[in-house]
Design an enzyme around this catalytic site. Structure first.
Site, PDB file in Angstrom:
ATOM      1  N   CYS A  85     -50.938  29.295   6.833  1.00  0.00           N
ATOM      2  CA  CYS A  85     -52.287  29.348   7.134  1.00  0.00           C
ATOM      3  C   CYS A  85     -52.939  30.373   6.360  1.00  0.00           C
ATOM      4  O   CYS A  85     -54.345  30.113   6.770  1.00  0.00           O
ATOM      5  CB  CYS A  85     -52.009  28.980   8.728  1.00  0.00           C
ATOM      6  N   CYS A 208     -55.292  23.302  21.312  1.00  0.00           N
ATOM      7  CA  CYS A 208     -54.983  23.430  20.419  1.00  0.00           C
ATOM      8  C   CYS A 208     -56.211  23.523  19.516  1.00  0.00           C
ATOM      9  O   CYS A 208     -56.790  22.708  19.522  1.00  0.00           O
ATOM     10  CB  CYS A 208     -54.016  22.473  20.447  1.00  0.00           C
ATOM     11  N   SER A 209     -56.179  24.000  18.057  1.00  0.00           N
ATOM     12  CA  SER A 209     -56.981  23.545  16.559  1.00  0.00           C
ATOM     13  C   SER A 209     -56.773  22.241  16.678  1.00  0.00           C
ATOM     14  O   SER A 209     -56.085  21.382  16.583  1.00  0.00           O
ATOM     15  CB  SER A 209     -56.564  25.079  15.752  1.00  0.00           C
ATOM     16  N   LYS A 334     -60.674  26.705  16.963  1.00  0.00           N
ATOM     17  CA  LYS A 334     -61.170  25.692  18.274  1.00  0.00           C
ATOM     18  C   LYS A 334     -62.367  24.377  17.460  1.00  0.00           C
ATOM     19  O   LYS A 334     -62.248  23.316  17.599  1.00  0.00           O
ATOM     20  CB  LYS A 334     -61.206  26.489  19.405  1.00  0.00           C
ATOM     21  N   HIS A 338     -58.804  23.312  10.798  1.00  0.00           N
ATOM     22  CA  HIS A 338     -57.943  24.336   9.883  1.00  0.00           C
ATOM     23  C   HIS A 338     -57.336  23.579   8.985  1.00  0.00           C
ATOM     24  O   HIS A 338     -56.190  23.526   8.527  1.00  0.00           O
ATOM     25  CB  HIS A 338     -56.904  24.924  11.117  1.00  0.00           C
TER      26      HIS A 338
END
Length: 400
Positions: A85, A208-209, A334, A338
């Site tokens: 990531c 959670c994103s 958020k 991502h």
């Protein structure tokens, strides 16, 4: 042997960032072209002025051809890399070192990921065969372990912990609602966040994103050349990357209330940048809020709050847009989702806007406009608690 850093040797003179979201009608090529050309325009340069390129992507292409084909590059070096990531940040780090070394005069770091039509619900690809000791649980499940561990260690009851995590999500969605580049651009009521369906452990949907597509790019030159291209560049103060031994799940002393890799990378970054009190010296921070308890723990690992008091600071509004130390003023993962290869550069793009006073009035942070602070931090995390990589950068609007 030691890390010496490249403080004030390299400057960012242009950046571009696409809107993040569900880009069903746009390809990887389209997003790379948009981000790259926005960066060219920002720096007032042409594509031919760029000597070399570093492309970060985890699953949206292999080799430098992923970039050279859509940009129609004339036989320039393109390095494609991945570091989970933190892939976008890794592209930026390597590009910066190339300029600092004297190998190139002007380079581009660019990241991209297209997840929405990939068939993946989050991280891309399959893990290679291992010795069987790797964790097999999902990312939400792994990061959900942070919440009860933190609550137990610091004496928070279940309701208080829920309130803390809810406020972190509420803050980031509130910031993202003001940002036209964010994927999610609506405020979400605390009651809605707290009452959302559970995903793993105590984590609900809004903890959670999201999953999104996007691209971002930066153009770098030597610091002494920066004003040829830009009246108000950003200078790189520190670049730090730490890879841990990945023993957390097997280590009886690991208690899931800290990321040791983050502690190490932050300490190194602060050393390079000459930062002794990040809480008072930093104007803003963009951090890897993949899940709400992640942001909570990061506030302490990055030195923004004392151990066990990060939750109180979050509840008090310290990290709000108008707080003492705004965290994720653009909305964070958020609000953006991502797209792995792009996230680290997206974080830098927010520093680019805020530290140079170019954020829209409704998003400007008083730590810059009123207090005159000049330093920003980006933090990118890859992996899981106890087995991760961590990147921390410090950039600033002034030399010295």
């Amino acid at each position: 042997m030691a890390s010496h850093g490249i403080r004030d040797q390299v400057a960012i003179v242009g950046m571009g960032c696409t809107q993040f979201g569900e880009h069903w009608d746009r390809s990887v090529d389209d997003m790379l072209i948009d981000a790259a050309h926005d960066a060219y325009a920002s720096a007032g340069v042409e594509q031919d002025d760029i000597d070399a390129f570093w492309l970060g992507t985890m699953g949206s292409g292999v080799s430098g051809l992923t970039l050279s084909k859509p940009l129609q590059l004339d036989y320039k070096p393109v390095t494609r890399l991945e570091n989970m990531c933190a892939t976008g940040s890794e592209a930026f780090r390597n590009a910066a070192y190339a300029v600092a070394s004297g190998a190139y005069d002007m380079v581009m770091a660019i990241g991209v990921e297209k997840l929405k039509d990939s068939g993946y619900s989050g991280l891309t690809g399959a893990r290679p065969p291992s010795d069987g000791t790797d964790s097999s649980i999902t990312a939400p499940a792994t990061f959900s372990l942070l919440a009860p561990a933190y609550a137990h260690k610091y004496g928070l009851d279940e309701d208080t912990m829920k309130e803390v995590l809810t406020r972190i999500a509420w803050k980031n969605h509130r910031n993202g609602a003001l940002n036209p580049r964010a994927q999610f651009r609506k405020e979400v009521a605390k009651e809605t966040i707290a009452g959302s369906p559970l995903i793993a452990g105590p984590l609900g949907i809004f903890d959670c994103s999201g999953v999104s597509d996007g691209s971002a790019a930066a153009i770098l030159v030597r610091a002494e050349d920066a004003h040829k291209y830009c009246d108000n560049p950003l200078y790189i103060k520190a670049l730090s990357f730490a890879s841990g031994p990945a023993t957390g799940a097997l280590d009886s002393t690991y208690d899931y209330t800290t990321f040791r890799e983050v502690e190490a990378s932050a300490a190194e970054a602060y050393k390079q940048a000459g930062i002794t009190d990040p809480r008072s010296q930093i104007a803003m921070a963009e951090v890897h809020d993949c899940f709400t308890p992640t942001e909570l723990v990061l506030m302490e690992d990055l030195g923004f709050a004392e151990r066990g008091l990060g939750w109180k600071e979050a509840m008090a509004g310290t990290f709000d847009l108008d707080g003492d130390l705004p965290v994720n003023p653009d909305g964070g993962l958020k609000s953006f989702g991502h797209p792995i290869g792009a996230s680290g550069l997206r974080m830098l793009f927010e520093c680019w806007l805020q530290l140079r006073g170019q954020a829209p009035p409704e998003r400007q942070i008083p730590s810059v406009t009123e207090q005159g602070k000049t330093l920003g931090i980006t933090h990118n995390l890859g992996g899981q608690p106890g087995a991760c990589v961590s990147f921390v950068s410090v950039v600033g609007s002034e030399l010295g």
